[in-house]
Design an enzyme around this catalytic site. Sequence first.
Site: not given
Ligand code: THU
Length: 138
Positions: A46-48, A57, A59, A95, A98
């Site tokens: 994940n890259i926020e 996300c 995935e 999520c 995804c």
């Molecule tokens: N996130 C993912 O990368 N994949 C998931 O399956 C669930 C959530 C990330 C999104 C966000 O950066 C952090 O997790 C918290 O929601």
Amino acid sequence: MDMKIDEKKLLNEAKEARENAYAPFSGFTVGAALLTKSGKIYRGCNIESSVMSPSLCAERVALAKAISEGEKDFVAIAIAGAPEGEASKEPCYPCGVCRQALSEHVALSSFQIITEENGKPSTCTLSDLLPKAFIFEK
Ligand code: THU
């Protein structure tokens, strides 16, 4: 014949990918490892973003890497996620966004979602997680 999936190996790839996660806002780091039919693995984390909506996300990062390299056949994805600095022991499921993104590129009833539960790989299919999926008829 169905391909034998090394679930532990794929989960380890997801855990390694998780180490590269950029999640300073949620503090929740995720790694994913997407397996193609030919045996290639594409990793994602994940890259926020400080403005939130561009956040990605793990995935979908893995999926985008694979699709953009011309991959078309996918058999499984492993996901590892937990608060930063903690081991990923509880299952981290994809999520809703995804699930939808994956559904457009895989066979719903055979594509495997691999997570970790009580220290062991746990598997379900995408149709378990996304029943009655929207299918766009062209
Ligand atoms: N996130 C993912 O990368 N994949 C998931 O399956 C669930 C959530 C990330 C999104 C966000 O950066 C952090 O997790 C918290 O929601």
